[in-house]
Design a protein around this motif. Sequence first.
Motif, PDB file in Angstrom:
ATOM      1  N   GLY A   2      70.053  58.716  -4.419  1.00 41.11           N
ATOM      2  CA  GLY A   2      71.856  59.362  -5.510  1.00 41.11           C
ATOM      3  C   GLY A   2      71.704  58.685  -6.647  1.00 41.11           C
ATOM      4  N   ALA A   3      72.208  58.533  -7.372  1.00 38.65           N
ATOM      5  CA  ALA A   3      72.346  59.125  -9.188  1.00 38.65           C
ATOM      6  C   ALA A   3      71.252  58.214  -9.668  1.00 38.65           C
ATOM      7  N   ASN A   4      69.812  57.123  -9.352  1.00 33.28           N
ATOM      8  CA  ASN A   4      69.208  57.091  -9.288  1.00 33.28           C
ATOM      9  C   ASN A   4      67.986  58.123  -9.579  1.00 33.28           C
ATOM     10  N   ARG A   5      67.555  58.606 -11.082  1.00 33.62           N
ATOM     11  CA  ARG A   5      66.477  59.382 -11.263  1.00 33.62           C
ATOM     12  C   ARG A   5      65.675  59.426 -11.085  1.00 33.62           C
ATOM     13  N   ASP A   6      64.664  57.516 -11.178  1.00 32.99           N
ATOM     14  CA  ASP A   6      63.979  57.349 -12.050  1.00 32.99           C
ATOM     15  C   ASP A   6      62.136  57.611 -11.567  1.00 32.99           C
ATOM     16  N   LEU A   7      62.252  58.071 -10.372  1.00 30.82           N
ATOM     17  CA  LEU A   7      61.222  58.882  -9.502  1.00 30.82           C
ATOM     18  C   LEU A   7      60.848  60.232  -9.962  1.00 30.82           C
ATOM     19  N   ALA A   8      62.109  60.951 -10.035  1.00 29.33           N
ATOM     20  CA  ALA A   8      62.287  62.416 -10.380  1.00 29.33           C
ATOM     21  C   ALA A   8      61.628  62.640 -11.767  1.00 29.33           C
ATOM     22  N   GLU A   9      62.467  61.373 -13.011  1.00 35.16           N
ATOM     23  CA  GLU A   9      61.578  60.879 -14.336  1.00 35.16           C
ATOM     24  C   GLU A   9      59.925  61.055 -13.977  1.00 35.16           C
ATOM     25  N   SER A  10      59.099  59.780 -13.420  1.00 33.11           N
ATOM     26  CA  SER A  10      57.869  59.940 -13.240  1.00 33.11           C
ATOM     27  C   SER A  10      57.536  60.555 -13.011  1.00 33.11           C
ATOM     28  N   LEU A  11      58.040  61.457 -11.512  1.00 30.53           N
ATOM     29  CA  LEU A  11      57.071  62.859 -11.185  1.00 30.53           C
ATOM     30  C   LEU A  11      56.964  63.859 -12.065  1.00 30.53           C
ATOM     31  N   GLY A  12      57.882  63.801 -13.246  1.00 28.94           N
ATOM     32  CA  GLY A  12      57.863  64.728 -14.651  1.00 28.94           C
ATOM     33  C   GLY A  12      58.767  66.640 -14.115  1.00 28.94           C
ATOM     34  N   CYS A  13      59.950  66.055 -13.412  1.00 30.51           N
ATOM     35  CA  CYS A  13      60.758  67.196 -12.785  1.00 30.51           C
ATOM     36  C   CYS A  13      61.729  67.445 -14.268  1.00 30.51           C
ATOM     37  N   ALA A  14      62.071  68.673 -13.931  1.00 29.71           N
ATOM     38  CA  ALA A  14      62.571  68.475 -15.359  1.00 29.71           C
ATOM     39  C   ALA A  14      63.852  68.003 -15.041  1.00 29.71           C
ATOM     40  N   PHE A  15      64.643  67.986 -16.255  1.00 31.32           N
ATOM     41  CA  PHE A  15      66.078  67.732 -16.468  1.00 31.32           C
ATOM     42  C   PHE A  15      67.526  68.916 -17.246  1.00 31.32           C
ATOM     43  N   ASP A  16      68.524  68.615 -16.523  1.00 27.25           N
ATOM     44  CA  ASP A  16      69.356  69.784 -17.410  1.00 27.25           C
ATOM     45  C   ASP A  16      70.319  68.577 -18.198  1.00 27.25           C
ATOM     46  N   GLY A  17      69.834  68.069 -19.262  1.00 22.97           N
ATOM     47  CA  GLY A  17      71.309  66.570 -19.296  1.00 22.97           C
ATOM     48  C   GLY A  17      70.840  65.534 -18.933  1.00 22.97           C
ATOM     49  N   ASP A  18      71.394  65.411 -18.273  1.00 24.51           N
ATOM     50  CA  ASP A  18      70.859  63.590 -17.639  1.00 24.51           C
ATOM     51  C   ASP A  18      71.080  64.089 -15.553  1.00 24.51           C
ATOM     52  N   ILE A  19      71.438  64.909 -15.212  1.00 26.07           N
ATOM     53  CA  ILE A  19      70.612  65.219 -13.854  1.00 26.07           C
ATOM     54  C   ILE A  19      69.486  66.275 -13.708  1.00 26.07           C
ATOM     55  N   VAL A  20      68.645  66.515 -12.671  1.00 30.39           N
ATOM     56  CA  VAL A  20      67.731  67.159 -12.299  1.00 30.39           C
ATOM     57  C   VAL A  20      68.369  68.095 -12.363  1.00 30.39           C
ATOM     58  N   ASP A  21      66.922  68.728 -12.502  1.00 28.52           N
ATOM     59  CA  ASP A  21      67.691  70.330 -12.466  1.00 28.52           C
ATOM     60  C   ASP A  21      66.690  71.026 -11.420  1.00 28.52           C
ATOM     61  N   VAL A  22      67.493  71.719 -10.332  1.00 27.32           N
ATOM     62  CA  VAL A  22      67.092  72.074  -9.183  1.00 27.32           C
ATOM     63  C   VAL A  22      67.562  73.529  -9.103  1.00 27.32           C
ATOM     64  N   ASP A  23      66.825  74.203  -8.547  1.00 26.05           N
ATOM     65  CA  ASP A  23      67.217  75.462  -8.001  1.00 26.05           C
ATOM     66  C   ASP A  23      68.295  75.536  -6.607  1.00 26.05           C
TER      67      ASP A  23
END
Length: 194
Positions: free
Chosen positions: A106-127
Amino acid sequence: MTDVVIVGGGPAGLTAALFAQKNGLEATVLDTDGTWMHKAHLFNYPGIGSIDGSAYMETIRRQVDSFGADRLQGTEATDVQQTDDGFRVDTDGDGVEGRYLVLATGANRDLAESLGCAFDGDIVDVDVTMETSVGGAYATGAMVRAEEWQAVISAGDGAAAALNILSEEKGEHYHDFDVPSDADAVFGGMADEE
């Protein structure tokens, strides 16, 4: 070690599990049942006239279970890290390892942040395939969209992630396409329920 670890059991996570498991990959889903679907009623999901969100969840869980995915109901992911072989997701119990990771929290992005995923503002950046900047890790649904929190969009994100993983595994662009004559072999008794 599983093929695909999926964190989150809403429309995105369960769709990713369905596509992966149905097409020969082992999928493990960590699901706390915290999905927003329990607060929803669907009138805007193509092919469904009207269904309570919890009833929808029961149906998609039955689909995922019918293909043999390992659904760890009530298991919470507490951390995630990349390993030499893929990913390890720590849980409130032990942990799960997989070659690929799909984040569907959902809107919880903690694991993506912990993994070191790039963000575009507040959202996880994906292709377009939902892959993050960390190869083999995918993010879906509300974590990649500012306000487009719809079940059908999230399910599509989960499908896109799984199809990209399947394409990677099979070495060519993969399609998950069934025809009516395959229904009994593919869906078994569920074909009559839908």
